[in-house]
Design a protein around this motif. Sequence first.
Motif, PDB file in Angstrom:
ATOM      1  N   PRO A  84      32.360  41.732  33.070  1.00 10.19           N
ATOM      2  CA  PRO A  84      31.871  42.804  33.947  1.00 10.19           C
ATOM      3  C   PRO A  84      31.804  44.134  33.191  1.00 10.19           C
ATOM      4  O   PRO A  84      32.640  44.405  32.328  1.00 10.19           O
ATOM      5  CB  PRO A  84      32.921  42.876  35.066  1.00 10.19           C
ATOM      6  CG  PRO A  84      33.713  41.622  34.962  1.00 10.19           C
ATOM      7  CD  PRO A  84      33.618  41.155  33.545  1.00 10.19           C
ATOM      8  N   ASP A  85      30.812  44.934  33.500  1.00  8.15           N
ATOM      9  CA  ASP A  85      30.640  46.213  32.819  1.00  8.15           C
ATOM     10  C   ASP A  85      31.486  47.282  33.506  1.00  8.15           C
ATOM     11  O   ASP A  85      31.156  47.722  34.607  1.00  8.15           O
ATOM     12  CB  ASP A  85      29.170  46.626  32.822  1.00  8.15           C
ATOM     13  CG  ASP A  85      28.887  47.785  31.890  1.00  8.15           C
ATOM     14  OD1 ASP A  85      29.850  48.519  31.533  1.00  8.15           O
ATOM     15  OD2 ASP A  85      27.717  47.974  31.521  1.00  8.15           O
ATOM     16  N   GLN A 144      40.732  40.314  25.592  1.00 13.47           N
ATOM     17  CA  GLN A 144      41.897  39.842  24.839  1.00 13.47           C
ATOM     18  C   GLN A 144      41.868  38.313  24.706  1.00 13.47           C
ATOM     19  O   GLN A 144      42.029  37.768  23.611  1.00 13.47           O
ATOM     20  CB  GLN A 144      43.184  40.295  25.551  1.00 13.47           C
ATOM     21  CG  GLN A 144      44.460  39.956  24.839  1.00 13.47           C
ATOM     22  CD  GLN A 144      44.768  40.887  23.675  1.00 13.47           C
ATOM     23  OE1 GLN A 144      44.248  41.987  23.592  1.00 13.47           O
ATOM     24  NE2 GLN A 144      45.586  40.434  22.769  1.00 13.47           N
ATOM     25  N   ALA A 145      41.640  37.626  25.807  1.00  8.41           N
ATOM     26  CA  ALA A 145      41.616  36.156  25.790  1.00  8.41           C
ATOM     27  C   ALA A 145      40.438  35.626  24.982  1.00  8.41           C
ATOM     28  O   ALA A 145      40.580  34.684  24.192  1.00  8.41           O
ATOM     29  CB  ALA A 145      41.571  35.625  27.226  1.00  8.41           C
ATOM     30  N   PRO A 164      35.917  28.958  28.889  1.00  7.03           N
ATOM     31  CA  PRO A 164      35.316  28.048  29.870  1.00  7.03           C
ATOM     32  C   PRO A 164      36.104  27.908  31.171  1.00  7.03           C
ATOM     33  O   PRO A 164      35.537  27.505  32.187  1.00  7.03           O
ATOM     34  CB  PRO A 164      35.227  26.715  29.123  1.00  7.03           C
ATOM     35  CG  PRO A 164      36.243  26.820  28.020  1.00  7.03           C
ATOM     36  CD  PRO A 164      36.308  28.269  27.664  1.00  7.03           C
ATOM     37  N   ASP A 165      37.378  28.262  31.187  1.00  6.86           N
ATOM     38  CA  ASP A 165      38.179  28.129  32.401  1.00  6.86           C
ATOM     39  C   ASP A 165      38.078  29.343  33.325  1.00  6.86           C
ATOM     40  O   ASP A 165      38.590  29.318  34.450  1.00  6.86           O
ATOM     41  CB  ASP A 165      39.653  27.880  32.052  1.00  6.86           C
ATOM     42  CG  ASP A 165      39.848  26.548  31.344  1.00  6.86           C
ATOM     43  OD1 ASP A 165      39.006  25.653  31.524  1.00  6.86           O
ATOM     44  OD2 ASP A 165      40.832  26.423  30.599  1.00  6.86           O
ATOM     45  N   GLU A 166      37.421  30.405  32.877  1.00  5.45           N
ATOM     46  CA  GLU A 166      37.257  31.600  33.713  1.00  5.45           C
ATOM     47  C   GLU A 166      36.069  31.418  34.664  1.00  5.45           C
ATOM     48  O   GLU A 166      35.090  30.778  34.314  1.00  5.45           O
ATOM     49  CB  GLU A 166      37.006  32.834  32.841  1.00  5.45           C
ATOM     50  CG  GLU A 166      38.204  33.282  32.056  1.00  5.45           C
ATOM     51  CD  GLU A 166      39.257  33.984  32.908  1.00  5.45           C
ATOM     52  OE1 GLU A 166      38.939  34.445  34.026  1.00  5.45           O
ATOM     53  OE2 GLU A 166      40.408  34.069  32.437  1.00  5.45           O
ATOM     54  N   PHE A 185      38.619  48.538  33.912  1.00  2.00           N
ATOM     55  CA  PHE A 185      38.882  48.351  32.493  1.00  2.00           C
ATOM     56  C   PHE A 185      40.021  47.369  32.245  1.00  2.00           C
ATOM     57  O   PHE A 185      40.038  46.696  31.219  1.00  2.00           O
ATOM     58  CB  PHE A 185      39.176  49.705  31.826  1.00  2.00           C
ATOM     59  CG  PHE A 185      37.944  50.551  31.678  1.00  2.00           C
ATOM     60  CD1 PHE A 185      37.174  50.486  30.531  1.00  2.00           C
ATOM     61  CD2 PHE A 185      37.545  51.408  32.697  1.00  2.00           C
ATOM     62  CE1 PHE A 185      36.029  51.249  30.399  1.00  2.00           C
ATOM     63  CE2 PHE A 185      36.403  52.183  32.572  1.00  2.00           C
ATOM     64  CZ  PHE A 185      35.646  52.104  31.414  1.00  2.00           C
ATOM     65  N   GLU A 186      40.964  47.261  33.188  1.00  2.00           N
ATOM     66  CA  GLU A 186      42.086  46.336  33.020  1.00  2.00           C
ATOM     67  C   GLU A 186      41.605  44.886  33.015  1.00  2.00           C
ATOM     68  O   GLU A 186      42.034  44.086  32.184  1.00  2.00           O
ATOM     69  CB  GLU A 186      43.135  46.538  34.122  1.00  2.00           C
ATOM     70  CG  GLU A 186      43.873  47.850  34.044  1.00  2.00           C
ATOM     71  CD  GLU A 186      43.071  49.050  34.596  1.00  2.00           C
ATOM     72  OE1 GLU A 186      42.025  48.835  35.276  1.00  2.00           O
ATOM     73  OE2 GLU A 186      43.470  50.184  34.331  1.00  2.00           O
ATOM     74  N   GLU A 187      40.716  44.528  33.940  1.00  4.39           N
ATOM     75  CA  GLU A 187      40.186  43.156  33.990  1.00  4.39           C
ATOM     76  C   GLU A 187      39.354  42.868  32.741  1.00  4.39           C
ATOM     77  O   GLU A 187      39.443  41.789  32.158  1.00  4.39           O
ATOM     78  CB  GLU A 187      39.347  42.951  35.255  1.00  4.39           C
ATOM     79  CG  GLU A 187      38.632  41.618  35.321  1.00  4.39           C
ATOM     80  CD  GLU A 187      39.547  40.391  35.405  1.00  4.39           C
ATOM     81  OE1 GLU A 187      39.015  39.271  35.387  1.00  4.39           O
ATOM     82  OE2 GLU A 187      40.791  40.539  35.482  1.00  4.39           O
TER      83      GLU A 187
END
Length: 158
Positions: free
Chosen positions: A126-127, A142-143, A118-120, A134-136
């Motif tokens: 994103p695809d 992960q989170a 919820p904090d993002e 891919f890093e983002e």
Amino acid sequence: MSQIKVEFVCLGNICRSPMAEAVFRHLVNARGYSDKIVIDSSGTGDWHIGRPPHEGTRRILDTNHISYEGMVARQFTEQDFENFDYIVCMDSNNLRDVHALPGSDQHSKVIRFMDLLPDEKEENVPDPYYTGNFEEVYRLVQAGCKALLDRIEQEELQ
């Protein structure tokens, strides 16, 4: 206690959902729940059925020492509503497509992945098939996977 079954869903099942499947399995194994939680992934489309994860997904998983061995793309089916306890959709379009199938109204644990974070600012993962980032996606996956495992641990494994 029966096993808890978690499925991640994206569009083609080669970038986001297999990344989430691999990361979640890695976290589940690290916490010692591999006998209690079953993990899979699928796509709403059929373009990549039988193919391994995208090269970008494989590269970021390799960099982080996370296995994707044996993973191949498959398409989401109505049977998945019966087979999985949690169906986690990587974006709003995937969520809409899953909800369009018969049986979705009887499945209370169909969720959008980013609702776990919820904090993002992002509403959707994103695809990277289109963005190349891919890093983002890995950071978000992960989170979100950690948040999902925390929730399952609290709600189901106590």
